[in-house]
Design a protein around this motif. Structure first.
Motif, PDB file in Angstrom:
ATOM      1  N   ASP A 134      67.009  44.989 108.486  1.00  0.00           N
ATOM      2  CA  ASP A 134      65.997  43.984 108.170  1.00  0.00           C
ATOM      3  C   ASP A 134      66.560  42.927 107.225  1.00  0.00           C
ATOM      4  O   ASP A 134      66.190  41.742 107.291  1.00  0.00           O
ATOM      5  CB  ASP A 134      64.768  44.635 107.531  1.00  0.00           C
ATOM      6  N   CYS A 135      67.442  43.366 106.362  1.00  0.00           N
ATOM      7  CA  CYS A 135      68.045  42.443 105.400  1.00  0.00           C
ATOM      8  C   CYS A 135      68.900  41.388 106.094  1.00  0.00           C
ATOM      9  O   CYS A 135      68.945  40.221 105.670  1.00  0.00           O
ATOM     10  CB  CYS A 135      68.861  43.198 104.362  1.00  0.00           C
ATOM     11  N   VAL A 136      69.579  41.792 107.166  1.00  0.00           N
ATOM     12  CA  VAL A 136      70.427  40.855 107.908  1.00  0.00           C
ATOM     13  C   VAL A 136      69.568  39.754 108.518  1.00  0.00           C
ATOM     14  O   VAL A 136      69.899  38.561 108.477  1.00  0.00           O
ATOM     15  CB  VAL A 136      71.233  41.590 108.997  1.00  0.00           C
ATOM     16  N   LYS A 137      68.427  40.167 109.094  1.00  0.00           N
ATOM     17  CA  LYS A 137      67.516  39.189 109.691  1.00  0.00           C
ATOM     18  C   LYS A 137      66.947  38.258 108.620  1.00  0.00           C
ATOM     19  O   LYS A 137      66.821  37.041 108.834  1.00  0.00           O
ATOM     20  CB  LYS A 137      66.385  39.908 110.406  1.00  0.00           C
ATOM     21  N   ALA A 138      66.613  38.835 107.465  1.00  0.00           N
ATOM     22  CA  ALA A 138      66.035  38.014 106.397  1.00  0.00           C
ATOM     23  C   ALA A 138      67.042  37.008 105.855  1.00  0.00           C
ATOM     24  O   ALA A 138      66.677  35.888 105.474  1.00  0.00           O
ATOM     25  CB  ALA A 138      65.526  38.909 105.276  1.00  0.00           C
ATOM     26  N   CYS A 139      68.306  37.415 105.818  1.00  0.00           N
ATOM     27  CA  CYS A 139      69.358  36.519 105.300  1.00  0.00           C
ATOM     28  C   CYS A 139      69.575  35.342 106.242  1.00  0.00           C
ATOM     29  O   CYS A 139      69.920  34.235 105.822  1.00  0.00           O
ATOM     30  CB  CYS A 139      70.655  37.293 105.101  1.00  0.00           C
ATOM     31  N   GLY A 140      69.359  35.586 107.534  1.00  0.00           N
ATOM     32  CA  GLY A 140      69.396  34.522 108.532  1.00  0.00           C
ATOM     33  C   GLY A 140      70.708  33.765 108.568  1.00  0.00           C
ATOM     34  O   GLY A 140      71.787  34.358 108.569  1.00  0.00           O
ATOM     35  N   THR A 141      70.592  32.458 108.570  1.00  0.00           N
ATOM     36  CA  THR A 141      71.778  31.611 108.738  1.00  0.00           C
ATOM     37  C   THR A 141      72.682  31.585 107.517  1.00  0.00           C
ATOM     38  O   THR A 141      73.816  31.108 107.590  1.00  0.00           O
ATOM     39  CB  THR A 141      71.346  30.175 109.058  1.00  0.00           C
ATOM     40  N   ILE A 142      72.204  32.080 106.381  1.00  0.00           N
ATOM     41  CA  ILE A 142      73.070  32.139 105.189  1.00  0.00           C
ATOM     42  C   ILE A 142      74.283  33.020 105.478  1.00  0.00           C
ATOM     43  O   ILE A 142      75.412  32.720 105.106  1.00  0.00           O
ATOM     44  CB  ILE A 142      72.297  32.682 103.970  1.00  0.00           C
ATOM     45  N   GLY A 143      74.051  34.133 106.168  1.00  0.00           N
ATOM     46  CA  GLY A 143      75.151  35.005 106.601  1.00  0.00           C
ATOM     47  C   GLY A 143      75.873  35.725 105.487  1.00  0.00           C
ATOM     48  O   GLY A 143      77.069  36.014 105.599  1.00  0.00           O
ATOM     49  N   ALA A 144      75.156  36.028 104.398  1.00  0.00           N
ATOM     50  CA  ALA A 144      75.814  36.705 103.275  1.00  0.00           C
ATOM     51  C   ALA A 144      75.953  38.199 103.501  1.00  0.00           C
ATOM     52  O   ALA A 144      76.703  38.873 102.787  1.00  0.00           O
ATOM     53  CB  ALA A 144      75.034  36.453 101.990  1.00  0.00           C
ATOM     54  N   ILE A 145      75.208  38.755 104.495  1.00  0.00           N
ATOM     55  CA  ILE A 145      75.207  40.201 104.713  1.00  0.00           C
ATOM     56  C   ILE A 145      75.886  40.514 106.048  1.00  0.00           C
ATOM     57  O   ILE A 145      75.506  39.968 107.087  1.00  0.00           O
ATOM     58  CB  ILE A 145      73.773  40.765 104.708  1.00  0.00           C
ATOM     59  N   ASP A 146      76.873  41.376 106.003  1.00  0.00           N
ATOM     60  CA  ASP A 146      77.629  41.722 107.209  1.00  0.00           C
ATOM     61  C   ASP A 146      77.963  43.212 107.170  1.00  0.00           C
ATOM     62  O   ASP A 146      78.850  43.639 106.437  1.00  0.00           O
ATOM     63  CB  ASP A 146      78.904  40.880 107.287  1.00  0.00           C
ATOM     64  N   PHE A 147      77.267  44.005 107.971  1.00  0.00           N
ATOM     65  CA  PHE A 147      77.507  45.446 107.993  1.00  0.00           C
ATOM     66  C   PHE A 147      78.746  45.822 108.804  1.00  0.00           C
ATOM     67  O   PHE A 147      79.184  46.960 108.774  1.00  0.00           O
ATOM     68  CB  PHE A 147      76.273  46.178 108.562  1.00  0.00           C
ATOM     69  N   THR A 148      79.273  44.877 109.540  1.00  0.00           N
ATOM     70  CA  THR A 148      80.502  45.169 110.294  1.00  0.00           C
ATOM     71  C   THR A 148      81.727  45.097 109.392  1.00  0.00           C
ATOM     72  O   THR A 148      82.818  45.469 109.787  1.00  0.00           O
ATOM     73  CB  THR A 148      80.668  44.178 111.454  1.00  0.00           C
ATOM     74  N   ARG A 149      81.515  44.575 108.176  1.00  0.00           N
ATOM     75  CA  ARG A 149      82.627  44.500 107.228  1.00  0.00           C
ATOM     76  C   ARG A 149      82.922  45.891 106.681  1.00  0.00           C
ATOM     77  O   ARG A 149      82.165  46.440 105.900  1.00  0.00           O
ATOM     78  CB  ARG A 149      82.274  43.557 106.071  1.00  0.00           C
ATOM     79  N   ILE A 150      84.019  46.476 107.139  1.00  0.00           N
ATOM     80  CA  ILE A 150      84.414  47.786 106.610  1.00  0.00           C
ATOM     81  C   ILE A 150      85.226  47.573 105.338  1.00  0.00           C
ATOM     82  O   ILE A 150      84.872  48.026 104.258  1.00  0.00           O
ATOM     83  CB  ILE A 150      85.229  48.571 107.659  1.00  0.00           C
ATOM     84  N   VAL A 151      86.316  46.861 105.459  1.00  0.00           N
ATOM     85  CA  VAL A 151      87.123  46.501 104.296  1.00  0.00           C
ATOM     86  C   VAL A 151      87.694  45.116 104.554  1.00  0.00           C
ATOM     87  O   VAL A 151      88.329  44.891 105.584  1.00  0.00           O
ATOM     88  CB  VAL A 151      88.272  47.501 104.052  1.00  0.00           C
TER      89      VAL A 151
END
Length: 684
Positions: A219-236
């Motif tokens: 839900d946080c990813v959707k809320a962040c929207g176009t800002i794109g500050a949240i990325d769960f695919t980022r492992i390292v």
């Protein structure tokens, strides 16, 4: 201090000058005497350091051109139980202070624009970022589990991560870290949308996701929207940036060096240390320089040859990691070097030498002090070598406490303190020269400021020097390492040291720029007046002198050792199969031992005191092997037999084994003859 007019006359006589004025209130009622001394162009030496600032200001106001120097004779001798007998020492200190300043050397320059990275837990890092942000260009790297609340107005760049790696120095730090949290603090706008929609409350006002609570609803990813500050695919994600300064607030310093690079401050969790280091941090903006403390002569270096590593003494002892491996040679990073000089102390060949002050400058100071002390009537002098920071402070405090409370003895009258940039910057060349000049003991003061590897290196070098002196028959203990963490410990250690036996005549030689030349001069003088006349002295491991022992049953005279020797101690003979050796040149680096394919070489540390040390000696020789075709000698019988034995079953040699028994010319002739015969056979 117990000085009077007679003392001034005695001091003047010892220094070869006129009567020296003795003042009681030189900085107050008698300041006129000081001002009149500034009229000329000659050096002015003031035996008072407490009022240094006042004396310097007076000289500046008078526009004096006379070079001005200061020397402390009060805490170093004028105050203490034996102060009435300290006049010879005072003369020695004054004479040393009057010597010219060392010649300038190249400098190492730094530039800092004040861009500082504050790294550590959020509660510390963010607090200090707000305080320092008004004076410095601040960036923050948050480590660990962030807790609390981050600033909403983004006053400074803020990152988060772990596995932090720091390299570089003042004005040129590179910091790398792993960005693992899904929220990138630099991209985040602090809008709080993610905080509001997270059903598990896994996101707080630090804007970092607690992955132990997160159920991956996104839900946080959707809320962040176009800002794109949240990325769960980022492992390292590895990130890096450049900074001028580092303020490390981690519990354990990220750089575990005893001597960290300039511009790096790591006060840890202590508030008091944080305050002290933060003050220093604010002063590290602008252009800075320091002397280049070392001289490296790569032709003398015994570190490596042909990919084999021999001596690693300088690399092992450097607490700043300024010395590194660079192929067959070493590389010293002048930006990381802190000028401790330990590398020059342990270097057996003299490839590394101390540059500021040069060894010759230190030698001149030692010789001047000891000669002046003797001329002033002093007996059984002892040198105390100490650094210019904790060591100098401890010496001064010893004098003050001895004067004020009388519970401590203070500096003994025969002990002459010699301030060095670092206690580890002198070695056996200076120490043995001092003994030859008449010093009955040389003590090196180490404090908590000194790295453990420095203490180990100094202990090893003291063992070598003392072994030489004892082997020559000089009685007593001539060298010691004083490890003091308090003034009372220093006081007790100095009082317990007894004078040792020295040569009946003081040495006249000067300390040379080359370490081994100085050692030769000092040892020759000590040998000339030695109570015993041994032919050799067995030395402990790590000594810079010794013998190479060759197992004649294993040696094939392949001469690999000759090619590896960096000091020309080993050589061959162009006219005969011989391995020759000059012992005086050997530095016991071990390259010959490690290079030998037959493991036929071992080292034997010793000091050979006869002329044989300078003469060429044959370690092993063998009968030459004669070519089976032309009878010309080449190689040795053992070498050819070993080669034939090892290669006779190899497919490339089994059909032409006799060629191994031929010289290079006949081998080529035989190959061409066989090729011609094969070509004729093919034509037929």
């Amino acid at each position: 201090m117990p000085l009077d007019a007679a003392a001034g006359a005695q001091l003047g006589a010892a220094l070869g000058t006129s009567v020296l004025p003795v003042a009681t209130e030189l900085c107050r009622r008698e300041v006129g005497a000081y001002m009149s001394s500034l009229d000329g162009v000659d050096d002015v030496v003031v035996a008072c350091t407490q009022e240094r600032a006042l004396f310097a200001e007076i000289a500046q106001q008078k526009n004096s051109v006379a070079p001005l120097r200061f020397v402390n004779i009060r805490e170093t001798g004028g105050w203490g139980a034996q102060s009435k007998s300290a006049l010879p020492k005072v003369a020695a200190l004054l004479a040393a202070a009057a010597l010219p300043d060392p010649e300038p050397v190249p400098t190492v320059d730094y530039q800092s624009a004040g861009h500082v990275l504050i790294v550590g837990p959020a509660d510390r890092a963010l607090s200090w970022a707000k305080r320092l942000g008004t004076q410095l260009d601040v960036s923050v790297l948050l480590t660990g589990n962030a807790a609390g609340e981050i600033a909403q107005d983004r006053e400074f760049p803020c990152f988060s991560g772990d596995r932090v790696a720091i390299t570089g120095w003042l004005g040129a730090f590179t910091v790398k870290w792993q960005q693992a949290n899904p929220i990138d603090l630099e991209t985040c706008t602090r809008c709080n949308a993610c905080v509001e929609v997270c059903p598990e409350n896994a996101i707080d006002l630090m804007y970092q996701i607690d992955l132990s609570k997160c159920k991956s609803h996104r839900d946080c990813v959707k809320a962040c929207g176009t800002i794109g500050a949240i990325d769960f695919t980022r492992i390292v994600t590895e990130r890096s940036s450049e900074f001028d300064l580092i303020f490390d607030l981690s519990d354990a310093a990220l750089l575990g060096l005893h001597q960290p690079p300039q511009g790096y401050f790591a006060p840890g969790a202590s508030i008091d240390k944080q305050m002290d280091e933060a003050l220093k941090l604010t002063q590290m903006v602008g252009e800075f320089s320091k002397p280049k403390f070392f001289i490296y002569k790569e032709k003398l270096c015994a570190h490596g040859r042909n990919g084999k590593v021999g001596c690693t003494s300088c690399i092992d002892v450097c607490s700043a990691e300024a010395v590194s491996h660079n192929g067959n040679l070493i590389k010293v990073n002048p930006n990381l070097c802190v000028g401790c000089g330990a590398c020059t102390t342990v270097c057996p060949s003299g490839a590394l030498a101390y540059a500021y002050p040069r060894t010759t400058d230190t030698g001149t100071r030692v010789k001047t002090m000891l000669n002046t002390y003797a001329k002033a009537g002093g007996v059984e002098p002892m040198l105390l070598l100490h650094n210019q920071e904790q060591g100098a402070a401890m010496v001064s405090e010893l004098g003050r406490l001895a004067q004020a409370k009388g519970k401590l003895q203070g500096m003994p009258a025969r002990v002459i303190p010699l301030e060095l940039h670092h206690a580890a910057s002198t070695g056996i060349d200076i120490w043995l020269a001092a003994i030859a000049y008449g010093a009955t003991h040389v003590a090196i003061l180490t404090t908590t400021q000194d790295a453990p590897q420095y203490v180990h290196a100094l202990t090893q070098q003291i063992d070598i020097a003392q072994t030489i002196l004892s082997g020559l028959g000089y009685e007593g203990v001539h060298l010691s390492l004083i490890q003091a963490s308090s003034v009372s410990q220093l006081d007790a250690a100095l009082a317990a040291i007894e004078p040792a036996q020295v040569p009946s005549k003081r040495g006249l030689f000067n300390v040379a720029a080359d370490k081994r030349n100085t050692l030769e001069l000092a040892i020759d003088h000590l040998k000339s007046f030695a109570p015993l006349k041994p032919d050799e002295i067995a030395l402990p491991a790590g000594a810079p002198y010794g013998m190479v022992i060759v197992n004649k049953d294993a040696c094939t005279l392949c001469m690999s050792c000759v090619g590896a020797c960096p000091e020309s101690a080993l050589s061959d003979n162009a006219n005969s199969p011989q391995l020759r050796f000059i012992e005086k040149n050997c530095v016991q680096c071990g390259l010959c031992e490690k290079t030998c394919p037959e493991n036929a070489i071992t080292l034997a540390p010793r000091l050979l005191l006869t002329d044989a040390a300078k003469n060429l000696q044959v370690l092993y020789e063998a009968e030459p092997y004669h070519c089976i075709s032309c009878q010309k000698p080449f190689g040795t019988t053992k070498m050819i037999e070993n080669m034939v034995s090892k290669l006779s079953l190899h497919g490339a040699f089994s059909g032409n084994i006799d060629r191994l028994k031929m010289c290079s010319d006949c081998r080529v002739i035989d190959m061409m003859a066989n090729k011609t015969e094969s070509s004729i056979a093919d034509l037929k």
